[in-house]
Each structure stands twice: as C-alpha cells, then as structure tokens.
Design an enzyme around this catalytic site. Structure first.
Site, mmCIF file in Angstrom:
data_model
loop_
_atom_site.group_PDB
_atom_site.id
_atom_site.type_symbol
_atom_site.label_atom_id
_atom_site.label_comp_id
_atom_site.label_asym_id
_atom_site.label_seq_id
_atom_site.Cartn_x
_atom_site.Cartn_y
_atom_site.Cartn_z
ATOM 1 N N ASN A 16 -51.439 6.607 -20.806
ATOM 2 C CA ASN A 16 -50.630 6.727 -19.591
ATOM 3 C C ASN A 16 -49.153 6.632 -19.970
ATOM 4 O O ASN A 16 -48.682 5.587 -20.422
ATOM 5 C CB ASN A 16 -51.028 5.599 -18.628
ATOM 6 C CG ASN A 16 -50.276 5.658 -17.307
ATOM 7 O OD1 ASN A 16 -49.068 5.823 -17.271
ATOM 8 N ND2 ASN A 16 -51.010 5.505 -16.218
ATOM 9 N N ASP A 75 -54.850 -4.039 -18.826
ATOM 10 C CA ASP A 75 -55.778 -3.605 -17.788
ATOM 11 C C ASP A 75 -55.277 -4.199 -16.492
ATOM 12 O O ASP A 75 -55.115 -5.417 -16.380
ATOM 13 C CB ASP A 75 -57.219 -4.035 -18.065
ATOM 14 C CG ASP A 75 -58.202 -3.156 -17.304
ATOM 15 O OD1 ASP A 75 -58.168 -1.925 -17.500
ATOM 16 O OD2 ASP A 75 -58.982 -3.685 -16.496
ATOM 17 N N SER A 76 -54.969 -3.344 -15.569
ATOM 18 C CA SER A 76 -54.357 -3.808 -14.335
ATOM 19 C C SER A 76 -54.958 -3.081 -13.155
ATOM 20 O O SER A 76 -55.586 -2.032 -13.305
ATOM 21 C CB SER A 76 -52.838 -3.589 -14.380
ATOM 22 O OG SER A 76 -52.533 -2.244 -14.683
ATOM 23 N N TYR A 168 -50.614 3.128 -8.002
ATOM 24 C CA TYR A 168 -50.570 2.745 -6.594
ATOM 25 C C TYR A 168 -49.202 2.224 -6.159
ATOM 26 O O TYR A 168 -49.043 1.725 -5.048
ATOM 27 C CB TYR A 168 -51.607 1.651 -6.318
ATOM 28 C CG TYR A 168 -53.064 2.076 -6.398
ATOM 29 C CD1 TYR A 168 -53.830 2.250 -5.236
ATOM 30 C CD2 TYR A 168 -53.693 2.269 -7.615
ATOM 31 C CE1 TYR A 168 -55.165 2.608 -5.308
ATOM 32 C CE2 TYR A 168 -55.029 2.628 -7.698
ATOM 33 C CZ TYR A 168 -55.757 2.801 -6.536
ATOM 34 O OH TYR A 168 -57.085 3.153 -6.606
ATOM 35 N N LYS A 189 -38.182 -3.712 -10.732
ATOM 36 C CA LYS A 189 -39.635 -3.883 -10.753
ATOM 37 C C LYS A 189 -40.071 -4.705 -11.962
ATOM 38 O O LYS A 189 -40.938 -5.581 -11.857
ATOM 39 C CB LYS A 189 -40.328 -2.517 -10.774
ATOM 40 C CG LYS A 189 -41.856 -2.621 -10.846
ATOM 41 C CD LYS A 189 -42.517 -1.281 -11.097
ATOM 42 C CE LYS A 189 -43.990 -1.455 -11.389
ATOM 43 N NZ LYS A 189 -44.663 -0.204 -11.771
ATOM 44 N N ARG A 195 -47.082 -7.098 -14.254
ATOM 45 C CA ARG A 195 -46.952 -6.892 -15.690
ATOM 46 C C ARG A 195 -45.855 -7.788 -16.255
ATOM 47 O O ARG A 195 -45.981 -8.347 -17.350
ATOM 48 C CB ARG A 195 -46.663 -5.413 -15.959
ATOM 49 C CG ARG A 195 -46.839 -4.997 -17.404
ATOM 50 C CD ARG A 195 -46.942 -3.484 -17.539
ATOM 51 N NE ARG A 195 -48.232 -3.013 -17.045
ATOM 52 C CZ ARG A 195 -48.371 -2.248 -15.968
ATOM 53 N NH1 ARG A 195 -47.332 -1.863 -15.267
ATOM 54 N NH2 ARG A 195 -49.582 -1.860 -15.587
#
Length: 209
Positions: A16, A75-76, A168, A189, A195
């Site tokens: 990603n 992993d989120s 999302y 952010k 994160r």
C-alpha cells in the site's frame, strides 16, 4: 530486554503506497532506510489471523525471512460500535479488489458504503462511534519479534469527505475535530492517529529506551 533496530534498511511489509509513505515519514528521523515489500517484489502472505496482532506478525515474519532484513508490518482497521466492532480485522476484506484499481487495488468507497448501509438500517439515531486500531510488529530474520498497539476514537461520518488520506480516512472524524482524517494535513494526522499512538510506543522502546 527488547531487541533494538539497527540503523540501516528496514522492510515495510506492505504493498500500500499510502501506508508506506506514512510509515516512512514517521521513521525518517531515526536513520532508517525504508523499502516496501511491494518494491522488493515480495508476495503478500495470506492474512489468516483473527486478530490485528496475528496478521501483523504473519506479514512481518514473511517479509523478514524473504528479504533477510528486519521488517515492520502494520495491521490496522476500523471498528464500529453499533456493528459489534466490525469490520475490525476484516477491514481490508470489505474493500473488494477491483480490476480498475490495479492488481493490488481495493474499492474503499465500496467498503465505506457497506458500513454506512449497515448503520442506516439501524435508523437515524444509531450510535456512530468508532475507532481505528493499529498494531505494529517488528520481526527479524532469526524469528525474534515485538508488537506495539495504538488506537484513536472517533465518529463514522457520511458522506465521505477529503482526498488526503487513504482507506476509511474520508469517513472517520477523530474526537475533538470536525473534519475527517482525509481532510487533515498529513502532518496533523500523524500526530494524533492510531498509527502515531503505536509508533510513539515503538519509538520510546526502540530509539529512546
């Protein structure tokens, strides 16, 4: 005593591009050269775990062994209170792969729409509280591992707003804000995200402890 990362190359176990960019920015001050599993041509392991930690470790170990380098995986996912914590560990699965998104692409608008549809079925007064979870796993080629977990609370908002995030982000309004993660400047952010919470714990132990 937790094993420390050496300065040098670190594999980010992701395909990603958005996630790689965000993680690389968070690690930039610590002298690590980040390269993604996608850039190295490593295959994506099947995520068969039932928790974020299991999937994060699975990806980190696969990348570490394949590249013979330490690897960091993330992993989120998004959990929605009114949906019993779904999509949770299956967050990415709700975004089905689409031919027009490329071989690794997912339709995140479809995924966001699924959540909204399920919430709408419960009526206008449905609880829209939700949270993002992030589990970071570091694995070394010899099998050693360590895990860090973070979380941020918010509200599921519809329709999606903003173009600065990924996944999302366009429907997640963090508590205390009136804009979505996808409307926030990436630097803002990074300070408050799930994160960032997990990374603060990683940094404290790996680079400051």
């Amino acid at each position: 005593m937790t094993r420390k990362l050496d300065h040098g190359k670190l594999v980010i176990a992701t395909h990603n591009a958005g996630k790689l960019k965000e993680i690389s920015a968070l690690l930039a001050p610590y002298g690590l050269e980040c390269v993604s599993a996608g850039q190295l041509g490593l295959p994506e392991p099947e995520e068969t775990g039932t928790t974020f930690a299991q999937n994060a470790l699975l990806k980190a170990h696969a990348a570490a062994k394949a590249a013979n380098l330490p690897a960091l995986s993330d992993d989120s996912g998004l959990s929605v209170t009114a949906l019993g914590g779904r999509p949770g560990v299956y967050t990415a699965d709700w975004a089905e792969r689409q031919w027009f998104e490329g071989p690794e692409g997912r339709d995140w608008y479809m995924a966001m729409g699924k959540v909204e549809g399920l919430l709408a079925e419960q009526g206008p007064d449905v609880d829209r509280s939700c949270w993002f979870s992030c589990t970071l796993a570091i694995a070394w080629p010899d099998g050693e591992e360590v895990v860090y977990e973070g979380r941020v609370e918010g509200t599921f908002s519809w329709p999606p707003r903003g173009t600065l995030g990924f996944g999302y982000d366009p429907v997640f309004v963090p508590n205390g804000k009136d804009v979505t993660f996808a409307q926030l400047d990436p630097a803002q952010k990074q300070v408050m995200s799930h994160r960032a919470d997990a990374f603060a714990k990683l940094v404290a132990e790996q680079f400051e402890g």
